[in-house]
Design a protein around this motif. Sequence first.
Motif, PDB file in Angstrom:
ATOM      1  N   GLN A  64      -7.070  11.385  10.163  1.00 11.98           N
ATOM      2  CA  GLN A  64      -7.028  10.441   9.048  1.00 11.98           C
ATOM      3  C   GLN A  64      -5.838  10.722   8.144  1.00 11.98           C
ATOM      4  O   GLN A  64      -5.127   9.803   7.720  1.00 11.98           O
ATOM      5  CB  GLN A  64      -8.323  10.520   8.239  1.00 11.98           C
ATOM      6  N   LEU A  65      -5.596  11.987   7.854  1.00 12.45           N
ATOM      7  CA  LEU A  65      -4.460  12.353   7.007  1.00 12.45           C
ATOM      8  C   LEU A  65      -3.146  11.994   7.686  1.00 12.45           C
ATOM      9  O   LEU A  65      -2.219  11.471   7.046  1.00 12.45           O
ATOM     10  CB  LEU A  65      -4.503  13.849   6.687  1.00 12.45           C
ATOM     11  N   GLU A  66      -3.062  12.255   8.983  1.00  9.43           N
ATOM     12  CA  GLU A  66      -1.838  11.936   9.728  1.00  9.43           C
ATOM     13  C   GLU A  66      -1.625  10.424   9.797  1.00  9.43           C
ATOM     14  O   GLU A  66      -0.492   9.936   9.679  1.00  9.43           O
ATOM     15  CB  GLU A  66      -1.927  12.528  11.138  1.00  9.43           C
ATOM     16  N   LEU A  67      -2.708   9.676   9.985  1.00 10.88           N
ATOM     17  CA  LEU A  67      -2.607   8.221  10.065  1.00 10.88           C
ATOM     18  C   LEU A  67      -2.136   7.633   8.742  1.00 10.88           C
ATOM     19  O   LEU A  67      -1.264   6.765   8.711  1.00 10.88           O
ATOM     20  CB  LEU A  67      -3.958   7.622  10.457  1.00 10.88           C
ATOM     21  N   ARG A  68      -2.716   8.125   7.652  1.00 11.25           N
ATOM     22  CA  ARG A  68      -2.284   7.638   6.339  1.00 11.25           C
ATOM     23  C   ARG A  68      -0.800   7.934   6.102  1.00 11.25           C
ATOM     24  O   ARG A  68      -0.065   7.109   5.566  1.00 11.25           O
ATOM     25  CB  ARG A  68      -3.119   8.290   5.229  1.00 11.25           C
ATOM     26  N   LYS A  69      -0.371   9.119   6.521  1.00 12.89           N
ATOM     27  CA  LYS A  69       1.019   9.520   6.321  1.00 12.89           C
ATOM     28  C   LYS A  69       1.970   8.619   7.097  1.00 12.89           C
ATOM     29  O   LYS A  69       2.979   8.143   6.559  1.00 12.89           O
ATOM     30  CB  LYS A  69       1.201  10.977   6.755  1.00 12.89           C
ATOM     31  N   ILE A  70       1.651   8.353   8.365  1.00 13.19           N
ATOM     32  CA  ILE A  70       2.550   7.541   9.181  1.00 13.19           C
ATOM     33  C   ILE A  70       2.541   6.084   8.723  1.00 13.19           C
ATOM     34  O   ILE A  70       3.582   5.413   8.716  1.00 13.19           O
ATOM     35  CB  ILE A  70       2.178   7.656  10.679  1.00 13.19           C
ATOM     36  N   LEU A  71       1.380   5.593   8.277  1.00 10.35           N
ATOM     37  CA  LEU A  71       1.317   4.224   7.764  1.00 10.35           C
ATOM     38  C   LEU A  71       2.107   4.085   6.465  1.00 10.35           C
ATOM     39  O   LEU A  71       2.790   3.083   6.246  1.00 10.35           O
ATOM     40  CB  LEU A  71      -0.136   3.808   7.546  1.00 10.35           C
ATOM     41  N   ASP A  72       2.019   5.093   5.617  1.00 11.41           N
ATOM     42  CA  ASP A  72       2.779   5.061   4.360  1.00 11.41           C
ATOM     43  C   ASP A  72       4.280   5.054   4.635  1.00 11.41           C
ATOM     44  O   ASP A  72       5.042   4.354   3.961  1.00 11.41           O
ATOM     45  CB  ASP A  72       2.414   6.264   3.481  1.00 11.41           C
ATOM     46  N   ARG A  73       4.710   5.842   5.626  1.00 13.79           N
ATOM     47  CA  ARG A  73       6.140   5.860   5.976  1.00 13.79           C
ATOM     48  C   ARG A  73       6.593   4.510   6.517  1.00 13.79           C
ATOM     49  O   ARG A  73       7.660   4.004   6.155  1.00 13.79           O
ATOM     50  CB  ARG A  73       6.403   6.946   7.018  1.00 13.79           C
ATOM     51  N   ALA A  74       5.760   3.903   7.362  1.00 10.62           N
ATOM     52  CA  ALA A  74       6.110   2.601   7.939  1.00 10.62           C
ATOM     53  C   ALA A  74       6.130   1.522   6.861  1.00 10.62           C
ATOM     54  O   ALA A  74       7.050   0.688   6.819  1.00 10.62           O
ATOM     55  CB  ALA A  74       5.127   2.244   9.042  1.00 10.62           C
ATOM     56  N   LYS A  75       5.124   1.530   5.988  1.00 11.39           N
ATOM     57  CA  LYS A  75       5.098   0.550   4.898  1.00 11.39           C
ATOM     58  C   LYS A  75       6.311   0.722   3.998  1.00 11.39           C
ATOM     59  O   LYS A  75       6.928  -0.260   3.574  1.00 11.39           O
ATOM     60  CB  LYS A  75       3.820   0.704   4.079  1.00 11.39           C
ATOM     61  N   GLY A  76       6.648   1.978   3.709  1.00 12.57           N
ATOM     62  CA  GLY A  76       7.798   2.239   2.850  1.00 12.57           C
ATOM     63  C   GLY A  76       9.087   1.695   3.446  1.00 12.57           C
ATOM     64  O   GLY A  76       9.927   1.134   2.737  1.00 12.57           O
ATOM     65  N   LYS A  77       9.240   1.842   4.756  1.00  7.36           N
ATOM     66  CA  LYS A  77      10.444   1.333   5.409  1.00  7.36           C
ATOM     67  C   LYS A  77      10.491  -0.192   5.357  1.00  7.36           C
ATOM     68  O   LYS A  77      11.543  -0.779   5.085  1.00  7.36           O
ATOM     69  CB  LYS A  77      10.488   1.810   6.863  1.00  7.36           C
ATOM     70  N   LEU A  78       9.350  -0.841   5.603  1.00 11.03           N
ATOM     71  CA  LEU A  78       9.302  -2.302   5.545  1.00 11.03           C
ATOM     72  C   LEU A  78       9.580  -2.808   4.130  1.00 11.03           C
ATOM     73  O   LEU A  78      10.272  -3.813   3.938  1.00 11.03           O
ATOM     74  CB  LEU A  78       7.932  -2.800   6.013  1.00 11.03           C
ATOM     75  N   MET A  79       9.054  -2.114   3.136  1.00  9.80           N
ATOM     76  CA  MET A  79       9.243  -2.517   1.742  1.00  9.80           C
ATOM     77  C   MET A  79      10.697  -2.354   1.325  1.00  9.80           C
ATOM     78  O   MET A  79      11.264  -3.212   0.644  1.00  9.80           O
ATOM     79  CB  MET A  79       8.318  -1.700   0.839  1.00  9.80           C
ATOM     80  N   GLU A  80      11.305  -1.237   1.735  1.00 14.25           N
ATOM     81  CA  GLU A  80      12.680  -0.949   1.322  1.00 14.25           C
ATOM     82  C   GLU A  80      13.706  -1.772   2.092  1.00 14.25           C
ATOM     83  O   GLU A  80      14.622  -2.354   1.508  1.00 14.25           O
ATOM     84  CB  GLU A  80      12.968   0.540   1.516  1.00 14.25           C
ATOM     85  N   LYS A  81      13.529  -1.867   3.403  1.00 14.55           N
ATOM     86  CA  LYS A  81      14.549  -2.502   4.237  1.00 14.55           C
ATOM     87  C   LYS A  81      14.393  -4.012   4.332  1.00 14.55           C
ATOM     88  O   LYS A  81      15.382  -4.748   4.440  1.00 14.55           O
ATOM     89  CB  LYS A  81      14.511  -1.892   5.636  1.00 14.55           C
ATOM     90  N   TYR A  82      13.128  -4.487   4.268  1.00 14.06           N
ATOM     91  CA  TYR A  82      12.894  -5.921   4.470  1.00 14.06           C
ATOM     92  C   TYR A  82      12.317  -6.613   3.232  1.00 14.06           C
ATOM     93  O   TYR A  82      11.894  -7.758   3.295  1.00 14.06           O
ATOM     94  CB  TYR A  82      11.973  -6.128   5.669  1.00 14.06           C
ATOM     95  N   ASP A  83      12.264  -5.874   2.117  1.00 17.54           N
ATOM     96  CA  ASP A  83      11.855  -6.438   0.829  1.00 17.54           C
ATOM     97  C   ASP A  83      10.444  -7.038   0.889  1.00 17.54           C
ATOM     98  O   ASP A  83      10.180  -8.094   0.311  1.00 17.54           O
ATOM     99  CB  ASP A  83      12.849  -7.504   0.363  1.00 17.54           C
ATOM    100  N   LEU A  84       9.536  -6.366   1.590  1.00 19.00           N
ATOM    101  CA  LEU A  84       8.147  -6.800   1.630  1.00 19.00           C
ATOM    102  C   LEU A  84       7.347  -6.085   0.550  1.00 19.00           C
ATOM    103  O   LEU A  84       7.676  -4.963   0.167  1.00 19.00           O
ATOM    104  CB  LEU A  84       7.528  -6.487   2.997  1.00 19.00           C
ATOM    105  N   SER A  85       6.299  -6.729   0.057  1.00 17.38           N
ATOM    106  CA  SER A  85       5.388  -6.061  -0.863  1.00 17.38           C
ATOM    107  C   SER A  85       4.502  -5.126  -0.048  1.00 17.38           C
ATOM    108  O   SER A  85       4.456  -5.204   1.188  1.00 17.38           O
ATOM    109  CB  SER A  85       4.518  -7.082  -1.596  1.00 17.38           C
ATOM    110  N   GLU A  86       3.767  -4.240  -0.719  1.00 18.26           N
ATOM    111  CA  GLU A  86       2.887  -3.318   0.008  1.00 18.26           C
ATOM    112  C   GLU A  86       1.828  -4.074   0.821  1.00 18.26           C
ATOM    113  O   GLU A  86       1.632  -3.777   2.002  1.00 18.26           O
ATOM    114  CB  GLU A  86       2.213  -2.340  -0.956  1.00 18.26           C
TER     115      GLU A  86
END
Length: 204
Positions: A143-165
């Motif tokens: 669960q901790l690993e899944l949350r971490k990888i999802l947060d990294r992926a969301k962060g990349k989408l938010m930063e690079k593609y200007d998506l909201s969380e």
Amino acid sequence: MTRVVIAEDEAIIRLDLKEALEELGYEVVAACANGQEGLERVRIERPDLAIFDVKMPVMDGLEAAAQIDKERICPVIILTAFSQRALVEQARDAGAQAYLVKPFQPADLVPAIEISVARFAQARALEEEIANLEDKSQTLTTQLELRKILDRAKGKLMEKYDLSEPEAFSFIQRRAMDTRSRMSVVAQGIIDGEIVPETDGSDQ
């Protein structure tokens, strides 16, 4: 339309909140005067969101929020005239997704509601993914690993593609459903640059 149950013991505030929510396009399916009644209506209505005042007769909002969170029914926003840090921590520990201090403006409701609903949906999706994992012995670590990888992926989408969380998480969840993959696999693909949203918002 997002369905909401509200519980507020002061009649004027309860009416004002109901009218403000309806003007913003939300459907108020129950407006209650105490926490016990609010909890019962949440169990019956199964709404998308509950907004509870802290101090109410019969049952206070924190106790009701804790029970709603335990039963995983819907996200809860705590509404109160008090902003002490200790009370904020109690609301957090009770499982509340957001905290609004009275008096509030109608415009304050929208971001609190949308973020609360989106984060609750994310938590439910994570729980489902964890429940489907074959190796249950590593649930906490996974669960901790899944949350971490999802947060990294969301962060990349938010930063690079200007998506909201919420938009970033929705993309990951939708792509996983479309490809019948785990969200963790899709998230890693996003991190590695193998999966990207197209400019028109559809999956590649």
